[in-house]
Design a protein around this motif. Structure first.
Motif, PDB file in Angstrom:
ATOM      1  N   ALA A   1       0.036   1.436  -5.051  1.00  9.54           N
ATOM      2  CA  ALA A   1      -0.695   0.466  -5.865  1.00  9.54           C
ATOM      3  C   ALA A   1      -1.187  -0.686  -4.986  1.00  9.54           C
ATOM      4  CB  ALA A   1       0.199  -0.072  -6.975  1.00  9.54           C
ATOM      5  N   HIS A   2      -2.408  -1.134  -5.265  1.00 13.53           N
ATOM      6  CA  HIS A   2      -3.000  -2.241  -4.516  1.00 13.53           C
ATOM      7  C   HIS A   2      -3.542  -3.272  -5.510  1.00 13.53           C
ATOM      8  CE1 HIS A   2      -2.623  -0.091  -0.725  1.00 13.53           C
ATOM      9  NE2 HIS A   2      -3.155   0.969  -1.308  1.00 13.53           N
ATOM     10  N   PRO A   3      -2.664  -4.131  -6.022  1.00 13.84           N
ATOM     11  CA  PRO A   3      -3.101  -5.107  -7.045  1.00 13.84           C
ATOM     12  C   PRO A   3      -4.075  -6.127  -6.478  1.00 13.84           C
ATOM     13  CG  PRO A   3      -0.880  -5.593  -6.301  1.00 13.84           C
ATOM     14  CD  PRO A   3      -1.242  -4.271  -5.695  1.00 13.84           C
TER      15      PRO A   3
ATOM     16  N   GLU B   1      -5.281  -3.701 -11.424  1.00 15.88           N
ATOM     17  CA  GLU B   1      -5.137  -2.409 -10.755  1.00 15.88           C
ATOM     18  C   GLU B   1      -5.525  -1.289 -11.709  1.00 15.88           C
ATOM     19  OE1 GLU B   1      -5.429  -0.125  -8.848  1.00 15.88           O
ATOM     20  OE2 GLU B   1      -3.811  -0.380  -7.375  1.00 15.88           O
TER      21      GLU B   1
END
Length: 293
Positions: free
Chosen positions: A59-61, A178
């Motif tokens: 995950a890359h918020p 995200e």
């Protein structure tokens, strides 16, 4: 179709939380009872997010301005909505107040049309009309209790309007943070929102009504239960909103109405009149029509 399962699971969790909160209003006051769902739910939300974050290493918020606007608007609106709902429960009864809360969907549709330029199918506007008629029937006061009924109806409608703002705010926040991992984004938004709510409302009560803190602390067992069920229900709502628009989510959420009626009758020994039953059915039908059109 995961959002349907999440919404169906959120309904009984939310009713349980509302029932536990209602018992706290007398000592802690409506705003102290409102604080319970955020403050005591925050540890559970952090634990759930930690598990999801561990299972979502890619995950890359992106906490952009859109995310912060959405989560802050949702958090503030949810505080107002919860406080108004608790007051409405005492004015109009547990099940009735919960049904009136379903006005969040038709009011949300009107808000989207006026403020955001959303276009709805004619059948959806028909649903708005049916829901409005149901709310009028449901909240129409008896002559012997005119003032109290009108106050309860107004508070219920205010709660629905605030919840409409909160639902759309949280959905926008999740999509901005995200979009590739909606459950991760939903729980991250939940933790941020509950932190803001705990600090903001808790600080205000510490300054303006410190006795509420004492009452909440004294009833920590019930508060912990309300926090757990509130956190679990909110996690389901946030997850569903990250996967589907607010309209369909709220349509499935009318399961809450049936559960609340059963709880109100069994736990609080409240009886719904024929007029209230008709109004509740019309309101629920209108909500479904608005969402599924």
């Amino acid at each position: 179709m995961l959002w349907i399962l999440l919404t169906a699971a959120a309904a009984p969790l939310q009713v349980t939380r509302n029932a536990l909160q209602r018992g706290l209003v007398g000592d802690a006051g409506p705003w102290g009872a409102t604080l319970v769902r955020f403050l005591f739910g925050l540890p559970f939300s952090i634990a759930m997010f930690a598990v999801v974050a561990t299972l979502t290493p890619d995950a890359h918020p992106d906490p952009s301005l859109r995310f912060w606007i959405g989560v802050c608007a949702g958090a503030a609106a949810q505080i107002a909505a919860t406080g108004a709902l608790l007051l409405a429960m005492h004015r109009s009864g547990f099940a009735v107040a919960t049904v009136m809360q379903q006005s969040s969907l038709p009011l949300g549709a009107l808000l989207g049309w006026v403020a955001l330029g959303d276009r709805l199918h004619p059948a959806a506007w028909g649903g708005v009309a049916v829901a409005t008629a149901g709310l009028v029937i449901l909240s129409w006061p008896k002559r012997a209790d005119l003032r109290g009924s009108l106050a309860g109806a107004s508070l219920g409608l205010a709660s629905g309007a605030a919840f409409a703002v909160a639902l759309n705010g949280y959905r926008q926040a999740a999509l901005a943070l995200e979009p590739a991992h909606p459950i991760y984004a939903a729980l991250a938004g939940l933790v941020v929102a509950q932190t803001l709510q705990s600090v903001g409302l808790g600080g205000a009560l510490a300054l303006l009504r410190p006795q509420s803190w004492k009452a909440v602390g004294a009833s920590w067992k019930a508060s912990l239960g309300a926090g757990f069920f509130g956190s679990a229900g909110s996690a389901c709502w946030f997850g569903a909103l990250a996967l589907a628009p607010a309209g369909p989510v709220r349509a499935v959420g009318v399961l809450e109405t049936v559960i609340a009626a059963a709880v109100g009758r069994r736990v609080f020994r409240e009886r719904l009149s024929a007029r209230q039953l008709v109004g509740g059915v019309l309101t629920s039908v209108g909500v479904v029509l608005t969402a599924l059109a």
